[in-house]
Write an enzyme that holds these catalytic residues in place. Structure first.
Site, short mmCIF file in Angstrom:
data_model
loop_
_atom_site.label_atom_id
_atom_site.label_comp_id
_atom_site.label_asym_id
_atom_site.label_seq_id
_atom_site.Cartn_x
_atom_site.Cartn_y
_atom_site.Cartn_z
N GLY A 42 0.84 -1.19 0.00
CA GLY A 42 0.00 0.00 0.00
C GLY A 42 0.88 1.24 0.00
N HIS A 266 -16.97 5.34 10.77
CA HIS A 266 -17.26 6.46 9.88
C HIS A 266 -18.77 6.61 9.73
CE1 HIS A 266 -17.11 9.08 6.45
NE2 HIS A 266 -15.80 9.12 6.52
N ARG A 330 -16.63 12.95 13.12
CA ARG A 330 -17.03 11.58 12.79
C ARG A 330 -17.56 10.80 14.00
NH1 ARG A 330 -12.14 9.60 8.74
NH2 ARG A 330 -12.75 10.92 7.01
N HIS A 401 -14.13 1.68 9.81
CA HIS A 401 -13.46 2.28 8.66
C HIS A 401 -11.94 2.23 8.77
CE1 HIS A 401 -12.54 5.09 5.55
NE2 HIS A 401 -12.11 6.01 6.37
N GLU A 425 -1.00 2.19 8.58
CA GLU A 425 -2.10 1.86 9.49
C GLU A 425 -1.72 0.71 10.43
OE1 GLU A 425 -5.80 1.01 7.48
OE2 GLU A 425 -6.90 0.72 9.34
#
Lengths: 637, 228, 255
Positions: A42, A266, A330, A401, A425
């Site tokens: 990624g 989210h 959020r 999310h 992440e």
């Protein structure tokens, strides 16, 4: 477990430059003698692998997808933050740093976040040079837009496909290194275990997902950029293949796992339509700029939305948060939706949804203006639901999310196992307890392009070089562990499919450790997880063989990790007796239902240490010291 | 050597060859049709035109050999592309729909082969006069010179029902070939973009319709005895 | 709410790359019109696993139309009947109760079938590796706004850059040509000033690699742009042809 964050001394503003000026280096001729394994392609993984290849290291790169270009960073829509201050609206590195710390509810490390804000500008330069087609003004210069949690316009974007364009930039840089012979990519290859030799991470065990062959790779260092664990919840906005195997199995080899309870939910996703649902789709947060959120005032009002008169509608965000209204952050928005649905006023066939209504905006601005702003999102909504959001309101509901928690890393991005670096992440990150929009892309690329290349050299320069043979005992043991687990999964031959277990686990987590958590719900969850896991290992049905392309087996293997990881997630949530960011404990809220932090007792990172199969993990603590910012309560009233 | 490879062996290089040779032959076909349409101006006009065409031996044969070479290259390259294209999909689709692909583009090879055989016959029959010497050997007086009576050669040659129908079929094949081919030339030579695409489509399709109408008209008027 | 449907599926089953495959028939019962096509297959697969049979292997990942992983030909059309849509975003409401649906993998020599509907598309990666990038090492970049780029060029580059590399263009082309894929990358980078220094080299290298992989040749049918889920225009192919001619004319092929 010793937790030394290794934060450089000196003033916050000069820590990173001081680090770069004084860190150990590897001379150009020696770089080719060092090898690095990068897992995941990624934004973080691809940018790291490409940069290390450019520097001259020998990189071996692994991804479970069929091509490096498909990693889930590609799905990010909104944009990437940077402190360029092009609009001249008062942005600065400090402001980006402060917004990120505050957005994370004061649960992130100051030095890391400051560095992130500092290198954000280099990212934009690098990506533009790679040919990322960011949006521009007619004069040819870059344009910005505003995004949640900030009072300045600092978000760069490429239509609604920013993640895709940034990833393709990194993927292309990676491809150049493949052509140059500095990087070798193994796609459709899944990491099954980490190999630790003499206390240092020196290799991985992988499975070729086409032939089923299990093999090992050794290197001087291992870099994990394997994303988050959102799929533990079964339904999330993550890609189907996203999983936490690499992180979880590294945890079981000794890497500390930090803050697993920080999960971001989210608010604007398309609701679940039925039991068949395989994943959830996010609709950009920007929709709330013009859409009004409401539910019927009366419980069980089944009239079509357009026939419900104004007097029977409850615009609950506008009444509850008059100053922020529909643009509340959020976590707040998600919880508010849950409250009205719990009260039986949710809409749609499942009752789990709220309306996002554009009729007022269409009346005010005209349909054309709305089409220009959100045309692609309305089209996506139509694809999935078959409904025309210009005619009747959209239905939305919160969904898992992003996960702020992850493997613990120090300032060098190195985990508690020397030689194991964790990026993006997958690490416990710079986002504290809640991530701001357009910051995930920034962090992934910062870690990969601009941080790791320095810190990995520092590691190489300050430790004794050795690469064990993959025939060594440690590798053979790890291969056997991985292979035994697969054999075990295949041998159960029960009556339930892997997905049925995953769905059950996900629902349990969503209900008990989702948007709102309580001591009671978490204890219930912990009890039930053990029961589900027990049944999983007794009654699982996996068809096919191990030495072939076997998607059921891949899935079962990943789910077997969720069965263990979910427990840690709930334990962490149970132990964190406060509410902060994405972690909301109903016992700890203000009188008007807002999150109540406990800075006295919980201004720390909780780092979990594995102690063996069936044994209680140990909760270690890294205190968070705020030297520059002052902690304050967030309010959106 | 790479230059040869880049032009004659690469996929894009050969598209240029197809486009350029196709363009040259299309130009010939249009000129040929315009010349033939002089049949409507009467016998003298057409015969005079024929004399003009045959007046310079070097130009005539240079032209014939050049056109022949172009046709040969077009055919050889087309065959090489066709073979590669077939090999690129060794296992065919069970539902072999070829979606969004128009009929004309699917018929390029078939139509091309048909046109090839027609052109051979056309040359053997009317240019060389090997099949029907009585038709081709007609002469007439143009001023004080005896010249080939092309006007009546055409009327008699094409007016014959079997020949006329062959001409009509060949015209259909050619029009279909160009329906895809003419527009394609612009794409292959890189002369098309979003702005021009629609104009190119309209102009090339109109040109093909004109060609089709003109080429059908001549055999029809000859067969129906409108021209004598 | 529309009613559930019963469908007959004819699916290509192939054990591995070395084996021959064939179509097999399955019944998909109680299919909700709100399911995505892949969710329908998920349900069929759950049933097959329960029965102890090998589930249908197919590729998918993001399931929101951007990663380019999903790849199947539905009734002869890559990604199915809805235009501008990947198969993961195609929903069952586009089908009728009682329909028979044929599902096949991408078919092209450079995309060998690995199992059932899964193909190996690494040929596309190798084409990018041949030159589909701008050579700028990390840290070498000039300031982002040092070079203004017209909005028109930037927008057009974005149109091309939207390609998700799924390979539907190859699957739809009657010749299995990869020209739309290649032209999208050549167009994206060639439209930007940053891409100019390597423009000639890039097109020459990428086309050479494409030819080496064994794709077919473009015959301008434009089936590719019709099935492209991101609606990349075939006018980029014309641009590619033009760039190639320029590169060859400049002698790039012998450099």
């Amino acid at each position: 477990m010793k937790l030394d964050a290794k934060i450089p001394s000196g003033p916050l503003e000069t820590k990173w430059s001081h680090y770069k000026e004084h860190c150990k280096l590897v001379n150009p001729a020696n770089k080719r003698k060092f090898s690095v394994i990068v897992v995941g392609t990624g934004l973080a993984g691809a940018s790291a692998a490409a940069s290390l290849g450019e520097l001259g290291y020998n990189v071996t790169c692994f991804c479970y997808q069929d091509s490096a270009r498909r990693a889930h960073s590609i799905a990010a829509q909104g944009g990437i933050n940077a402190a360029k201050n092009y609009p001249s609206d008062g942005d600065s590195v400090y402001r980006l740093f402060y917004d990120t710390i505050k957005g994370g509810d004061f649960r992130a490390r100051e030095a890391n976040v400051y560095r992130l804000a500092e290198v954000s500008n280099c990212i934009i330069d690098q990506c533009v040079a790679q040919g990322v087609p960011f949006a521009r003004e007619y004069g040819g210069l870059l344009t910005n837009r505003s995004f949640g949690g900030a009072q300045v316009s600092r978000t760069f974007y490429a239509r609604g496909q920013t993640g895709q364009q940034l990833l393709l930039g990194a993927y292309q840089a990676l491809s150049r290194q493949v052509a140059a012979g500095k990087v070798k990519i193994f796609s459709r290859t899944e990491m099954l275990d980490l190999v630790v030799v003499k206390g240092e991470a020196k290799g991985i065990v992988v499975r070729d997902m086409v032939t089923g062959k299990i093999s090992s790779y050794a290197a001087d260092a291992v870099v994990l950029a394997t994303g988050g664990y959102g799929n533990t919840f079964f339904l999330s906005t993550n890609a189907r293949g996203c999983n936490c195997m690499a992180a979880w199995r590294s945890y079981k080899r000794g890497a500390g796992f930090a803050n697993p309870c920080y999960t971001q939910i989210h608010p604007t996703c398309i609701p679940v339509s039925g039991d068949h649902q395989s994943k959830l789709t996010l609709m950009s947060e920007s929709l709330r700029n013009d859409g009004r959120v409401w539910v019927p005032k009366n419980k069980g009002d089944k009239r079509p939305p357009t026939q419900i008169p104004e007097s029977d509608r409850d615009y609950y965000l506008e009444t509850r948060y008059p100053s922020f209204g529909n643009l509340a952050p959020r976590d707040v928005t998600s919880r508010a939706a849950k409250l009205v649905c719990d009260a039986g006023r949710g809409v749609g066939p499942t009752g789990l949804g709220v309306y996002l209504d554009f009729s007022e905006a269409i009346g005010r601005l005209g349909r054309k203006a709305i089409e220009e702003r959100y045309g692609n999102l309305f089209e996506m909504y139509e694809r999935i639901t078959g409904e025309d959001a210009y005619e009747s309101p959209m239905r939305i509901f919160p969904a898992v999310h992003y996960t702020m928690g992850g493997l613990w890393v120090d300032y060098n991005l190195m985990s508690t196992i020397p030689g194991l670096f964790v990026l993006g992440e997958a690490n416990f990150s710079d986002h504290g307890a809640n991530r701001l929009g357009a910051s995930a892309l920034m962090q992934g690329l910062s870690d990969g392009y601009f941080v790791l290349p320095y810190t990995i050299a520092n590691y190489f320069g300050s430790s004794k070089k050795f690469v064990p043979s993959t025939d060594s005992e440690e590798f053979k043991e790890a291969e056997k562990t991985a292979s035994d687990r697969i054999k075990k999964l295949l041998s159960i031959n029960g009556s339930r499919t892997p997905t049925s277990f995953h769905r059950e686990l996900g629902k349990l987590l969503w209900d008990n450790c989702g948007m709102a958590r309580s001591e009671e719900s978490l204890k219930t969850a912990l009890k039930k997880i053990a029961v589900i896991r027990d049944e999983f290992w007794k009654n699982l049905k996996v068809v096919g063989a191990e030495n072939e392309l076997n998607q059921t087996l891949e899935l079962a293997n990943r789910i077997s990790d969720y069965m263990e990881f979910a427990e840690l997630l709930c334990k962490d949530a149970l132990e964190r007796r406060e509410s902060c960011g994405g972690h909301f404990r109903v016992e700890y809220q203000t009188e008007d239902n807002e999150a109540k932090r406990d800075d006295e007792n919980f201004a720390h990172v909780a780092v979990w240490e594995y102690t063996g199969e069936g044994k209680e993990p140990v909760r270690n603590v890294e205190p968070l010291k705020y030297e520059v910012v002052t902690m304050s309560q967030r309010s959106y009233k | 050597m790479n230059l040869i490879k880049a032009i004659f062996l690469s996929s894009v290089g050969r598209k240029y060859i197809m486009g350029l040779t196709g363009a040259a032959m299309s130009a010939f076909v249009f000129v040929h049709l315009l010349g033939n349409l002089q049949i409507f101006l009467g016998a003298d006009a057409l015969n005079k035109y024929a004399v003009l065409l045959h007046s310079n031996f070097a130009i005539l044969w240079g032209y014939r050999l050049g056109l022949g070479t172009i046709a040969l290259v077009h055919i050889v390259v087309a065959l090489s592309l066709w073979l590669e294209n077939r090999a690129a999909r060794p296992v065919k689709y069970v539902v072999n729909k070829q979606p969004y692909t128009d009929f004309a583009s699917k018929m390029m090879v078939c139509g091309g082969v048909a046109i090839f055989f027609f052109v051979i016959w056309h040359i053997v029959d009317l240019t060389c006069g090997l099949t029907r010497p009585d038709v081709v050997n007609q002469t007439t007086m143009l001023g004080d010179k005896q010249v080939a009576d092309v006007y009546h050669i055409v009327i008699k040659g094409i007016g014959h029902p079997v020949a006329g129908i062959c001409y009509l079929i060949a015209t259909c094949c050619l029009a279909l070939h160009l329906w895809h081919g003419l527009e394609s030339i612009f794409q292959s030579l890189g002369l098309r973009n979003k702005t021009y695409a629609l104009y190119i489509k309209i102009v090339t399709k109109a040109a093909v319709l004109f060609l089709f109408a003109g080429m059908c008209l001549i055999p029809l008027v000859c067969m129906l005895g409108i021209l004598k | 709410m529309s009613k559930d449907m019963n469908l007959t599926l004819k699916v290509w089953r192939q054990k591995d790359q070395a084996s021959n495959g064939k179509m097999e028939t399955y019944q998909a019962k109680k299919v909700s019109p709100d399911m995505s096509f892949l969710e329908m297959l998920d349900v069929v697969n759950e049933d097959l696993i329960q029965k102890g049979q090998d589930p249908i292997a197919f590729d998918s990942d993001c399931r929101e139309g951007i990663c380019g992983t999903c790849s199947m030909v539905i009734d002869g059309v890559p990604h199915g009947p809805q235009r501008g849509t990947t198969v993961c975003q195609l929903h069952m409401r586009h089908f009728k109760d009682g329909d028979t649906i044929a599902i096949e993998p991408w078919r092209a020599r450079p995309f060998p079938v690995l199992k059932d509907l899964i193909t190996n598309r690494s040929a596309l990666d190798r084409i990018i590796q041949a030159g589909g990038y701008i050579s700028v090492s990390t840290g070498n970049a000039p300031a982002a706004n040092a070079l203004p780029i017209s909005k028109k060029a930037s927008d057009e580059a974005m149109d091309a850059a939207a390609c998700i590399g799924c390979g539907a263009c190859v699957a739809a082309c009657k010749n299995a040509s990869a020209m739309l894929f290649v032209s999208a990358k050549v167009g994206h980078l060639g439209l930007l000033p940053q891409g100019q220094p390597e423009r000639d080299k890039r097109v020459w290298k990428m086309i050479s690699q494409m030819d080496k992989e064994g794709f077919g040749n473009c015959t301008n049918t434009y089936a590719c742009e019709s099935v492209c889920p991101k609606r990349v225009s075939a006018s980029f192919i014309a641009r590619l042809n033009r760039d190639y001619a320029v590169a060859v004319a400049k002698g790039e092929c012998d450099r």
